[in-house]
Scaffold this motif. Structure first.
Motif, PDB file in Angstrom:
ATOM      1  N   ALA A   3    -111.118  70.983 -65.075  1.00 21.94           N
ATOM      2  CA  ALA A   3    -110.272  70.826 -63.904  1.00 21.94           C
ATOM      3  C   ALA A   3    -110.217  72.112 -63.109  1.00 21.94           C
ATOM      4  O   ALA A   3    -110.101  72.124 -61.886  1.00 21.94           O
ATOM      5  CB  ALA A   3    -108.877  70.385 -64.337  1.00 21.94           C
ATOM      6  N   THR A   4    -110.304  73.252 -63.803  1.00 23.79           N
ATOM      7  CA  THR A   4    -110.251  74.536 -63.113  1.00 23.79           C
ATOM      8  C   THR A   4    -111.421  74.683 -62.148  1.00 23.79           C
ATOM      9  O   THR A   4    -111.268  75.083 -61.003  1.00 23.79           O
ATOM     10  CB  THR A   4    -110.283  75.699 -64.131  1.00 23.79           C
ATOM     11  N   VAL A   5    -112.620  74.321 -62.599  1.00 21.18           N
ATOM     12  CA  VAL A   5    -113.783  74.390 -61.729  1.00 21.18           C
ATOM     13  C   VAL A   5    -113.673  73.371 -60.612  1.00 21.18           C
ATOM     14  O   VAL A   5    -113.951  73.649 -59.448  1.00 21.18           O
ATOM     15  CB  VAL A   5    -115.072  74.156 -62.548  1.00 21.18           C
ATOM     16  N   GLU A   6    -113.240  72.156 -60.961  1.00 24.50           N
ATOM     17  CA  GLU A   6    -113.186  71.068 -59.986  1.00 24.50           C
ATOM     18  C   GLU A   6    -112.247  71.389 -58.833  1.00 24.50           C
ATOM     19  O   GLU A   6    -112.459  70.954 -57.710  1.00 24.50           O
ATOM     20  CB  GLU A   6    -112.737  69.778 -60.680  1.00 24.50           C
ATOM     21  N   ASP A   7    -111.183  72.124 -59.087  1.00 28.87           N
ATOM     22  CA  ASP A   7    -110.208  72.412 -58.054  1.00 28.87           C
ATOM     23  C   ASP A   7    -110.657  73.524 -57.122  1.00 28.87           C
ATOM     24  O   ASP A   7    -109.975  73.814 -56.140  1.00 28.87           O
ATOM     25  CB  ASP A   7    -108.861  72.795 -58.692  1.00 28.87           C
ATOM     26  N   ARG A   8    -111.770  74.180 -57.412  1.00 31.64           N
ATOM     27  CA  ARG A   8    -112.239  75.255 -56.571  1.00 31.64           C
ATOM     28  C   ARG A   8    -113.147  74.733 -55.463  1.00 31.64           C
ATOM     29  O   ARG A   8    -113.551  73.572 -55.457  1.00 31.64           O
ATOM     30  CB  ARG A   8    -112.973  76.287 -57.431  1.00 31.64           C
ATOM     31  N   HIS A   9    -113.476  75.620 -54.520  1.00 36.60           N
ATOM     32  CA  HIS A   9    -114.361  75.251 -53.424  1.00 36.60           C
ATOM     33  C   HIS A   9    -115.702  74.762 -53.988  1.00 36.60           C
ATOM     34  O   HIS A   9    -116.203  75.300 -54.979  1.00 36.60           O
ATOM     35  CB  HIS A   9    -114.579  76.474 -52.532  1.00 36.60           C
ATOM     36  N   PRO A  10    -116.307  73.742 -53.364  1.00 42.08           N
ATOM     37  CA  PRO A  10    -117.581  73.230 -53.893  1.00 42.08           C
ATOM     38  C   PRO A  10    -118.660  74.298 -54.060  1.00 42.08           C
ATOM     39  O   PRO A  10    -119.467  74.219 -54.995  1.00 42.08           O
ATOM     40  CB  PRO A  10    -117.986  72.184 -52.848  1.00 42.08           C
ATOM     41  N   LEU A  11    -118.701  75.294 -53.173  1.00 43.74           N
ATOM     42  CA  LEU A  11    -119.713  76.338 -53.329  1.00 43.74           C
ATOM     43  C   LEU A  11    -119.467  77.154 -54.590  1.00 43.74           C
ATOM     44  O   LEU A  11    -120.410  77.503 -55.314  1.00 43.74           O
ATOM     45  CB  LEU A  11    -119.731  77.254 -52.104  1.00 43.74           C
ATOM     46  N   HIS A  12    -118.197  77.437 -54.899  1.00 41.02           N
ATOM     47  CA  HIS A  12    -117.881  78.137 -56.138  1.00 41.02           C
ATOM     48  C   HIS A  12    -118.252  77.281 -57.349  1.00 41.02           C
ATOM     49  O   HIS A  12    -118.707  77.800 -58.379  1.00 41.02           O
ATOM     50  CB  HIS A  12    -116.399  78.495 -56.185  1.00 41.02           C
ATOM     51  N   GLN A  13    -118.073  75.970 -57.235  1.00 38.23           N
ATOM     52  CA  GLN A  13    -118.449  75.084 -58.335  1.00 38.23           C
ATOM     53  C   GLN A  13    -119.946  75.157 -58.591  1.00 38.23           C
ATOM     54  O   GLN A  13    -120.401  75.242 -59.740  1.00 38.23           O
ATOM     55  CB  GLN A  13    -118.048  73.642 -58.002  1.00 38.23           C
ATOM     56  N   VAL A  14    -120.734  75.113 -57.514  1.00 38.56           N
ATOM     57  CA  VAL A  14    -122.186  75.186 -57.647  1.00 38.56           C
ATOM     58  C   VAL A  14    -122.594  76.497 -58.306  1.00 38.56           C
ATOM     59  O   VAL A  14    -123.418  76.527 -59.242  1.00 38.56           O
ATOM     60  CB  VAL A  14    -122.853  75.038 -56.261  1.00 38.56           C
ATOM     61  N   LEU A  15    -122.020  77.610 -57.841  1.00 40.62           N
ATOM     62  CA  LEU A  15    -122.375  78.912 -58.400  1.00 40.62           C
ATOM     63  C   LEU A  15    -122.007  78.996 -59.872  1.00 40.62           C
ATOM     64  O   LEU A  15    -122.773  79.512 -60.700  1.00 40.62           O
ATOM     65  CB  LEU A  15    -121.675  80.031 -57.611  1.00 40.62           C
ATOM     66  N   THR A  16    -120.821  78.473 -60.226  1.00 37.88           N
ATOM     67  CA  THR A  16    -120.375  78.535 -61.619  1.00 37.88           C
ATOM     68  C   THR A  16    -121.264  77.705 -62.528  1.00 37.88           C
ATOM     69  O   THR A  16    -121.700  78.162 -63.597  1.00 37.88           O
ATOM     70  CB  THR A  16    -118.916  78.054 -61.721  1.00 37.88           C
ATOM     71  N   LEU A  17    -121.561  76.471 -62.118  1.00 40.96           N
ATOM     72  CA  LEU A  17    -122.336  75.573 -62.968  1.00 40.96           C
ATOM     73  C   LEU A  17    -123.794  76.015 -63.105  1.00 40.96           C
ATOM     74  O   LEU A  17    -124.447  75.713 -64.100  1.00 40.96           O
ATOM     75  CB  LEU A  17    -122.260  74.150 -62.422  1.00 40.96           C
ATOM     76  N   ARG A  18    -124.308  76.747 -62.113  1.00 46.78           N
ATOM     77  CA  ARG A  18    -125.689  77.224 -62.194  1.00 46.78           C
ATOM     78  C   ARG A  18    -125.788  78.647 -62.727  1.00 46.78           C
ATOM     79  O   ARG A  18    -126.896  79.146 -62.934  1.00 46.78           O
ATOM     80  CB  ARG A  18    -126.355  77.121 -60.817  1.00 46.78           C
ATOM     81  N   GLY A  19    -124.634  79.284 -62.910  1.00 52.26           N
ATOM     82  CA  GLY A  19    -124.644  80.642 -63.422  1.00 52.26           C
ATOM     83  C   GLY A  19    -125.158  81.657 -62.421  1.00 52.26           C
ATOM     84  O   GLY A  19    -125.717  82.691 -62.805  1.00 52.26           O
TER      85      GLY A  19
END
Length: 419
Positions: A3-19
């Motif tokens: 949920a922490t990742v999901e609540d962030r901006h989509p660009l931050h989600q992409v960066l986090t999930l791809r490392g």
């Protein structure tokens, strides 16, 4: 996805999930920007901060977005169809097995496992499937052959197990009527996971394998409906694709047509309706209509075809689809000889209504989104009543609709816009 990742901006989600770091992402985008002929692009970390700021965020230029989409593997056309930053959610590809695993027995089991796995927060209200992804699924469905997995090890199970699943799924359908989709969603997913585990770990005859695949198709279809009815459009699409793949494994074209009809409902009922995508799904089902054993499934397909045409502002085609629905229903078997799962399409109680003058009717502008709108008689109705009417057509509840109501509910009088 947390949920922490999901609540962030989509660009931050992409960066986090791809490392990726912001700088690494910008360097790749800048290189692609230049390679595509858009010229040099400055690489400064504050760009990402400006794009993702919670207050007055800036929007990247179209060339920058096109370069970023290319880096992320997203069709560049999506940036025009979905405003920044919504198209970035298409890069959150945690559902690749559902869409891209091969249409083989092993691939189908993998898709079922992925679609029925742990619940993730839905990517908000996006319908995540691109038109290319939908077209690829339809192409696979058109040529799919029955090939149920026949595991060589594990405990031997027979058709009695499939009979019990059929019974349990029937109860879940009626529980959805009584309790609502929120309560039944988890149960339908649990049923799908159990059936998938049996397909993967047990041994069975070809007949039993086909029956189990058919049960998996229905469990996934029910999970998809519950997800959609609860506002999880992206999850619903994954379940419907898994249902279609399981139906292919069972050789049951009727089950596949049912999954396509419910998937079409997601496309045209979305807050950004996609009637063309819905019509493509329905056409994919009707292309094999000779093998659709249920008159009520054909009726449902034509009703949803009419609804999609009405949203696409094509009244003549919509009327033809309604006539086809009535013809399919009138020429069908009695209710007790049709599929039990189609119980919600009630027995015919009304004769065919006369067609109103074309000048007296206008096409609905899409799914009900306003607090008030006009009923077929021109009187205001509440949002609750409008939603109930739409729900009775799109999914169905016993005793809530009839043939004349189906025809009438597709239209509203030209007496002014909805308020």
């Amino acid at each position: 996805m947390s949920a922490t990742v999901e609540d962030r901006h989509p660009l931050h989600q992409v960066l986090t999930l791809r490392g990726w770091t912001s700088e690494y992402c910008l360097r790749r985008v800048a290189a692609r920007h230049k390679a595509l002929g858009y010229g040099a692009m400055a690489v400064r970390r504050e760009k990402v901060s400006r794009w993702t700021s919670p207050r007055s965020p800036q929007t990247p230029t179209v060339p920058t977005q096109l370069a970023m989409a290319d880096v992320l593997g997203v069709d560049g056309r999506e940036i025009y169809a979905r405003p920044w930053p919504q198209w970035l959610r298409l890069a959150l590809r945690d559902d690749v097995p559902v869409w891209e695993s091969p249409w083989t027995p092993a691939g189908t089991i993998q898709a079922l496992e992925d679609a029925g796995g742990p619940v993730e927060l839905d990517r908000r209200e996006l319908v995540i499937a691109t038109t290319a992804a939908v077209a690829a699924v339809l192409a696979q469905w058109a040529t799919a052959e029955a090939a149920p997995a026949a595991a060589s090890g594990g405990r031997r199970i027979g058709v009695a197990v499939a009979d019990r699943f059929d019974s349990r799924l029937g109860e879940l359908r009626h529980l959805d009527d009584d309790l609502g989709s929120d309560h039944v969603y988890d149960a339908a997913r649990a049923e799908s996971r159990l059936i998938t585990r049996l397909l993967r770990d047990n041994s069975y005859t070809e007949e039993t394998g086909r029956r189990l695949h058919a049960c998996a198709a229905e469990a996934s279809r029910l999970a998809g409906w519950c997800a959609f009815d609860s506002g999880r459009s992206a999850a619903a699409e994954r379940h419907f694709v898994a249902s279609l793949r399981a139906a292919a494994g069972s050789g049951d074209r009727t089950a596949g047509a049912t999954a396509l009809a419910f998937w079409a409902n997601v496309r045209y009922s979305h807050r950004r309706p996609d009637p063309r995508g819905a019509l493509g799904l329905i056409d994919g089902a009707l292309a094999d209509r000779a093998n659709i054993a249920s008159p009520r499934v054909l009726t449902m397909l034509h009703i949803r075809q009419a609804r999609a045409y009405s949203i696409a502002q094509e009244p003549v085609a919509a009327y033809r689809a309604v006539d086809a629905a009535l013809a399919a229903y009138d020429g069908g078997a009695p209710p007790d000889e049709d599929l039990e799962s189609m119980y919600w399409i009630p027995p015919a109680r009304c004769s065919r209504p006369p067609r109103p003058p074309r000048s007296a009717w206008a096409i609905p502008d899409g799914p009900c989104r306003t607090s008030r709108r006009l009923s077929p008689t021109g009187t205001p109705t509440t949002r609750r009543k409008s939603h109930a009417a739409r729900r009775s057509i799109s999914h169905g509840r016993p005793g809530r609709t009839s043939h004349s109501a189906t025809r009438t509910a597709l239209w509203r009088p030209r007496r002014g816009p909805s308020t």
